[in-house]
Design an enzyme around this catalytic site. Structure first.
Site, PDB file in Angstrom:
ATOM      1  N   GLU A   7       0.628  -1.287  -0.007  1.00 58.81           N
ATOM      2  CA  GLU A   7      -0.054   0.025   0.004  1.00 58.81           C
ATOM      3  C   GLU A   7       0.602   1.128  -0.233  1.00 58.81           C
ATOM      4  O   GLU A   7       1.692   1.255   0.799  1.00 58.81           O
ATOM      5  CB  GLU A   7      -0.844   0.676   1.291  1.00 58.81           C
ATOM      6  CG  GLU A   7      -2.261  -0.896   1.407  1.00 58.81           C
ATOM      7  CD  GLU A   7      -3.114  -0.811   2.330  1.00 58.81           C
ATOM      8  OE1 GLU A   7      -3.583  -0.847   3.168  1.00 58.81           O
ATOM      9  OE2 GLU A   7      -2.973   0.918   3.326  1.00 58.81           O
ATOM     10  N   ASP A  51      -5.567   9.576  10.048  1.00 60.85           N
ATOM     11  CA  ASP A  51      -3.990   9.416   9.978  1.00 60.85           C
ATOM     12  C   ASP A  51      -3.374  10.087  11.840  1.00 60.85           C
ATOM     13  O   ASP A  51      -3.818  10.868  11.888  1.00 60.85           O
ATOM     14  CB  ASP A  51      -3.383   9.722   9.509  1.00 60.85           C
ATOM     15  CG  ASP A  51      -3.215   8.406   7.737  1.00 60.85           C
ATOM     16  OD1 ASP A  51      -3.071   7.187   8.807  1.00 60.85           O
ATOM     17  OD2 ASP A  51      -3.416   9.167   6.749  1.00 60.85           O
TER      18      ASP A  51
END
Lengths: 402, 290
Positions: B54, B65
């Site tokens: 990824e 995040d």
């Protein structure tokens, strides 16, 4: 001519035309669905509404008056300038209208902890205030740059029992505080209610923040009819995220003869790139959970904004404003820091009112508009906050330290 | 589907697997710890046993995040890691590796600005197999999938511990490649894994979707990977790897990435020389502590 259709935005999924929506990670979807359901239920509940009305009257101090700024109007020599005095609310700005409502939602949902983001600190203060009153734990995220330039509000939040957490990421301003608050919410979603301070964010926030702020416009519409026997010719309000503007505008949307003008921060000037005028100079994209106009670079990275007023220093704008712009129901202008400061000083000297720097943007544009209108016309300006919080900033601009 | 649409490498990967350890999916932020270290690190992760990569597309406002990936994104952007750079990394990676699936992970605004159709075409040409756009839920995904589906690029969606059965059906209907179960509430890089709860949730996903299930958020160690054997088809490791590579610095990141993948896939003894080297360089090259 095509038949007039009533204005019924947002749709079920929170869209205002192509704007709005819920562009968030799956981790937040359940919380947003719960909030949407709770809000639909409670906004139709007479008991909840009665509690809200009671708090607005006895805690916030509503209704706020409409004040005719006669000397200012004479000086300008055009339309009559009226001020909707949201600066007289408890805590000194319109922000409390929304936090009182959201805190009651938090209480109804059984959440013992509230979080908020803040730029100028007004929303942080308003959140800390209602949290203290309802006995809720309160954490406020604030960019470290804003903490420096809004020291009095930081101390007010602490006095009210809130914890102010500095945000050091990105541009260290409002947008980054919002990111950090979303991260907190996603982590503590079981016991935490996120009190968003403006009409941005994912659905249902633009809807419910608008509804809680619309008390201002409903009052103003009634007051105009009662006290002046007519609606104003124009409404003028500053737009950062756009909550005070939508609160004033929304109850007038079907009154097509009433112009609605939102005023963005042109900072050092739109052509310098140092500004915060998303609607006047931005592009359509996605930020903080909704599609709207925003300020970014060629690579889609959100850019840092500039305004003398921390409360307008935001690179996006509420999706309903994006839609009102596109359909032409409202128009959006911008004024520079310099024009804003001139209007700030003028109101201080001529009317004995120290306005917030945010609200001074609206004043600056209203003064320009009024000059081209007739003395029989009325411009209603949302004086969304008082300027006590800004005295350090203003003094610094004049080369003084307090 | 047109005959020119490539066979999807993610489908191939899972079709070829039967039981055993979950496949290791490694996340790294494009452009961190250096612009020149990303493609070598991708290759070294594959050498260390990663089955899928990824690649994070840096964004200025990565609201889902945690601090580790936020900081990596900020650093990468400061180095000039724009969308064209991210796509170049995949193109370059594909010159030597035509087999390992690559997923691009990021946020919607940089894709919208690049142009939805142009982005999908260039990503597909570069050799991207799937997109994971964190802030693009199935209800809104048409702007991308209208273009990506024609190119046989899959759309990966997250499922959270809080996802309702009704939402799970909607996600299953829109998803391709695999379902990505985020095993914790919260942001990337947080806390620890509760495998009993994960097993229960993954079973619920399998009742509603035929797709393989990957588990991420909270996977850090070989023990975490082993605990998910028989539960998940794949495990995703991100923050721990990004932090290790940052600590190592751009020169040593490649070796550290390989050692990291070896540890998680249980081949830790594989290349001790590279590991030792990375320790030395890590101490020398590290600037400010993170």
């Amino acid at each position: 001519m095509r038949p007039e259709t009533p204005y019924v935005w947002p749709d079920q999924q929170g869209h205002f035309g192509p704007y709005g929506g819920s562009f968030v990670a799956e981790t937040l979807m359940a919380a947003l669905d719960d909030l949407r359901d709770a809000y639909h239920r409670l906004s139709a509940d007479p008991e909840f509404q009665a509690r809200l009305d009671h708090d607005l009257a006895h805690y916030v101090g509503r209704p706020s008056p409409i004040y005719h700024a006669e000397r200012l109007s004479q000086q300008v020599g055009g339309a009559q300038i009226l001020l909707k005095r949201e600066d007289l609310n408890h805590t000194g700005a319109h922000k409390i209208n929304n936090t009182v409502g959201q805190a009651l939602l938090a209480k109804a949902l059984g959440k013992p902890r509230v979080i908020a983001e803040t730029g100028a600190g007004q929303h942080g203060v308003a959140s800390a205030t209602v949290a203290a009153r309802l006995g809720l734990e309160c954490v406020v995220y604030m960019g470290s740059t804003d903490i420096e330039r809004q020291a009095p509000n930081v101390y007010r939040m602490k006095l009210l029992g809130a914890e102010v957490r500095p945000v050091e990421s990105g541009s260290k301003t409002l947008k980054d505080a919002l990111n950090e608050a979303l991260r907190d919410w996603v982590t503590n979603v079981d016991d935490t209610f996120y009190i968003i301070g403006t009409v941005a964010g994912p659905h249902p926030y633009p809807l419910l923040v608008r509804d809680f702020n619309a008390v201002c416009g409903r009052e103003a519409r009634r007051q105009m009819l009662e006290e002046y026997g007519q609606l104003p010719d124009a409404l003028v309000a500053c737009v950062g995220g756009g909550s005070n503007a939508i609160g004033l505008f929304h109850p007038f949307i079907e009154d097509k003869a009433v112009q609605m003008v939102g005023v963005e921060a042109a900072g050092s000037g739109i052509d310098t790139g140092q500004h915060a005028a998303s609607l006047c100079a931005g592009k359509v994209g996605v930020l903080h959970g909704n599609r709207t106009y925003l300020l970014d670079n060629r690579d889609g990275q959100i850019t840092e904004t500039h305004s003398v007023s921390a409360g307008l220093d935001y690179p996006g704008v509420g999706p309903e404003h994006a839609w009102l712009k596109d359909i032409g129901r409202a128009r959006y202008e911008s004024v520079t820091d310099a024009e804003t400061m001139a209007a700030f000083h003028q109101l201080c000297r001529v009317e004995g009112i120290i306005p917030a720097l945010e609200s001074s943007h609206a004043l600056a544009h209203a003064v320009k508009m009024a000059a081209d209108m007739s003395p029989s016309q009325y411009i209603l300006v949302n004086l969304s906050g008082r300027g006590d919080k800004d005295v350090n900033t203003v003094a610094a601009l004049e080369g003084l330290a307090l | 589907m047109s005959s020119s649409a490539p066979i999807n490498r993610i489908d191939q990967l899972f079709a070829a697997r039967s039981g055993g350890d979950p496949a290791l999916v490694c996340f790294l932020t494009a452009g961190d710890p250096g612009l020149d270290s990303t493609v070598p690190a991708m290759h070294s992760l594959v050498r260390g046993g990663a089955s899928m990569l990824e690649l994070g597309m840096p964004f200025s406002d990565p609201m889902a995040d945690g601090p580790v990936i936020q900081a990596a994104s900020e650093r990468a952007l400061a180095r000039g890691a724009d969308m064209a750079y991210v796509l170049r990394c995949v193109t370059e990676f594909r010159q030597e590796d035509q087999q390992t699936p690559v997923v691009l992970m990021g946020y919607l605004n940089p894709i919208e600005r690049f142009g939805f159709e142009r982005f999908c075409q260039e990503a597909s040409t570069a050799g991207v197999d799937a997109l994971l756009i964190v802030d693009l839920p199935p209800e809104e995904c048409g702007c991308v999938t209208d273009h990506s589906a024609k190119l046989n690029m899959k759309q990966i969606f997250l499922v959270a511990p809080t996802t309702s059965a009704a939402r799970l059906d909607a996600i299953a209907g829109a998803a391709g490649g695999f379902i990505y179960y985020v095993s914790l509430k919260g942001i990337t890089g947080a806390a620890n894994l509760d495998t009993t709860d994960v097993a229960r949730r993954v079973a619920a996903i399998r009742e509603r979707s035929e797709l393989p299930v990957a588990v991420g958020f909270g996977v850090k160690t070989r023990a975490d990977v082993l605990a998910l054997a028989g539960v998940a088809d794949a495990v995703v490791v991100g923050s721990a790897l990004v932090q290790s590579m940052h600590d190592a610095g751009p020169d040593a990141a490649t070796a550290v990435a390989e050692r990291f993948a070896r540890e998680l896939t249980g081949q830790a003894g594989g290349n001790p020389e590279a590991a030792e080297l990375s320790d030395v360089r890590s101490n020398a090259a590290e600037g400010a502590p993170s």
